[in-house]
Scaffold this active site. Sequence first.
Site, mmCIF file in Angstrom:
data_model
loop_
_atom_site.group_PDB
_atom_site.id
_atom_site.type_symbol
_atom_site.label_atom_id
_atom_site.label_comp_id
_atom_site.label_asym_id
_atom_site.label_seq_id
_atom_site.Cartn_x
_atom_site.Cartn_y
_atom_site.Cartn_z
ATOM 1 N N SER A 61 0.791 -1.243 0.000
ATOM 2 C CA SER A 61 0.000 0.000 0.000
ATOM 3 C C SER A 61 0.816 1.283 0.000
ATOM 4 O O SER A 61 0.269 2.347 -0.271
ATOM 5 C CB SER A 61 -0.915 0.024 1.224
ATOM 6 O OG SER A 61 -2.180 -0.445 0.871
ATOM 7 N N LYS A 64 0.562 3.350 -2.977
ATOM 8 C CA LYS A 64 -0.604 4.206 -3.255
ATOM 9 C C LYS A 64 -0.206 5.683 -3.242
ATOM 10 O O LYS A 64 -0.816 6.501 -3.926
ATOM 11 C CB LYS A 64 -1.710 3.933 -2.235
ATOM 12 C CG LYS A 64 -2.311 2.529 -2.385
ATOM 13 C CD LYS A 64 -3.227 2.161 -1.233
ATOM 14 C CE LYS A 64 -3.795 0.760 -1.414
ATOM 15 N NZ LYS A 64 -4.491 0.249 -0.226
ATOM 16 N N TYR A 189 -2.269 -2.394 -10.841
ATOM 17 C CA TYR A 189 -2.342 -2.239 -9.377
ATOM 18 C C TYR A 189 -1.566 -3.355 -8.659
ATOM 19 O O TYR A 189 -0.787 -3.096 -7.742
ATOM 20 C CB TYR A 189 -3.815 -2.218 -8.939
ATOM 21 C CG TYR A 189 -3.992 -2.233 -7.438
ATOM 22 C CD1 TYR A 189 -3.730 -1.102 -6.675
ATOM 23 C CD2 TYR A 189 -4.397 -3.396 -6.779
ATOM 24 C CE1 TYR A 189 -3.872 -1.130 -5.293
ATOM 25 C CE2 TYR A 189 -4.540 -3.428 -5.403
ATOM 26 C CZ TYR A 189 -4.275 -2.291 -4.667
ATOM 27 O OH TYR A 189 -4.398 -2.317 -3.298
ATOM 28 N N TYR A 241 -4.155 3.137 7.703
ATOM 29 C CA TYR A 241 -5.445 2.445 7.650
ATOM 30 C C TYR A 241 -6.424 3.077 8.639
ATOM 31 O O TYR A 241 -6.366 4.282 8.876
ATOM 32 C CB TYR A 241 -5.257 0.940 7.928
ATOM 33 C CG TYR A 241 -4.265 0.285 6.991
ATOM 34 C CD1 TYR A 241 -4.467 0.291 5.613
ATOM 35 C CD2 TYR A 241 -3.132 -0.341 7.473
ATOM 36 C CE1 TYR A 241 -3.560 -0.325 4.751
ATOM 37 C CE2 TYR A 241 -2.219 -0.955 6.615
ATOM 38 C CZ TYR A 241 -2.448 -0.935 5.263
ATOM 39 O OH TYR A 241 -1.547 -1.530 4.422
ATOM 40 N N VAL A 259 0.858 -3.833 3.808
ATOM 41 C CA VAL A 259 0.762 -5.149 4.453
ATOM 42 C C VAL A 259 2.008 -6.021 4.233
ATOM 43 O O VAL A 259 2.137 -7.075 4.827
ATOM 44 C CB VAL A 259 -0.501 -5.938 4.026
ATOM 45 C CG1 VAL A 259 -1.768 -5.238 4.477
ATOM 46 C CG2 VAL A 259 -0.524 -6.201 2.532
HETATM 47 N N1 GLU Z 1 -1.828 -5.414 -2.471
HETATM 48 C C1 GLU Z 1 -2.558 -5.280 -1.253
HETATM 49 C C2 GLU Z 1 -4.042 -5.404 -1.502
HETATM 50 O O1 GLU Z 1 -4.523 -4.839 -2.423
HETATM 51 C C3 GLU Z 1 -2.228 -3.971 -0.650
HETATM 52 C C4 GLU Z 1 -2.858 -3.827 0.669
HETATM 53 C C5 GLU Z 1 -2.085 -3.026 1.650
HETATM 54 O O2 GLU Z 1 -0.863 -3.022 1.703
HETATM 55 O O3 GLU Z 1 -2.775 -2.366 2.425
HETATM 56 O O4 GLU Z 1 -4.745 -6.063 -0.788
#
Ligand code: GLU
Length: 305
Positions: A61, A64, A189, A241, A259
């Site tokens: 994430s 992002k 993604y 989060y 994660v």
């Molecule tokens: N690739 C993970 C997903 O889409 C990223 C989630 C994360 O790191 O919060 O579930």
Amino acid sequence: MEDILRKLIDKNRNVTQEGKVATYIPGLGKIDPWDLGICVADMEGNIYKSGNYDKKFTIQSISKTISLMLALIDNGEELVFEKVGMEPTGDAFNSIIKLETIMPSRPLNPMINAGAIVISSLIKGRDEKEKFRRLLDFIRKISGNDKLNINEEIYLSEKNTGDRNRAMAYFMKDVGIIEGNIEEILDMYFKQCSIEVDCIDIAKIGLFLANRGVLPETGERVISERIARTIKTFMITCGMYNGSGEFAIKVGIPAKSGVGGGIMASIPHRMGIGTYGPSLDDKGNSIGGYKILEDLSNYLNLSIF
Ligand code: GLU
């Protein structure tokens, strides 16, 4: 400084036992939960590191923030925030629920999965290959590491199991938020989440943001000050989060976790920090990384509030 970092690693290594490595992406389940590392990159060009700072992990994430920088460069603020909101959700990063219950039906922010998938769809390029190439080149540039690449195993693992993300993406296509080929957008993604980094790489990206979008080593401006500020603000409000509020109070610095176990932090005008510890708390944040950042913030008085 390295002395302090070593003490913080030793102090918090045991905390990693209280969390769990993410297993919903099967490839991630194989990681050593004891790992804990940190790197601090400051404005003077110093790099301080300790623990498992050179272990490679997937950015997940944290990517992002990077896709958002590129989408803002490519499309401008107005268009991007027509499709994705600016508000924290209070829900888990992969929650579907608000997509249907909130009108107009658009993801609440670019740091949750639904929002990040929309953002990936906005990155420009002739075809999917070029779009991902641009993202990879961009992250190589702002991390100063031209070797960065994806971890093929984790990428395939997520591609094969990412049905919740798939469900959200198809839903968003149905309601007109996403246009184009959904499988190609998801592929972009999944690839961006699988880019492999270490603590130094993300500390340097944090430093680049702390330096308001200018690469400290060359003085080159890569993103506008406005974009750098937007990213750091999202890191504060949504970066950890649905634990972002508590983190803002306890630690008080813009940070984004993934994660894969990484946390990228950016202390305006001072430093970038990268931590790695794949054992996660129930919200999905690195449990050891969180504690080290909390201790370091208290020790060096890093809270921006
Ligand atoms: N690739 C993970 C997903 O889409 C990223 C989630 C994360 O790191 O919060 O579930």
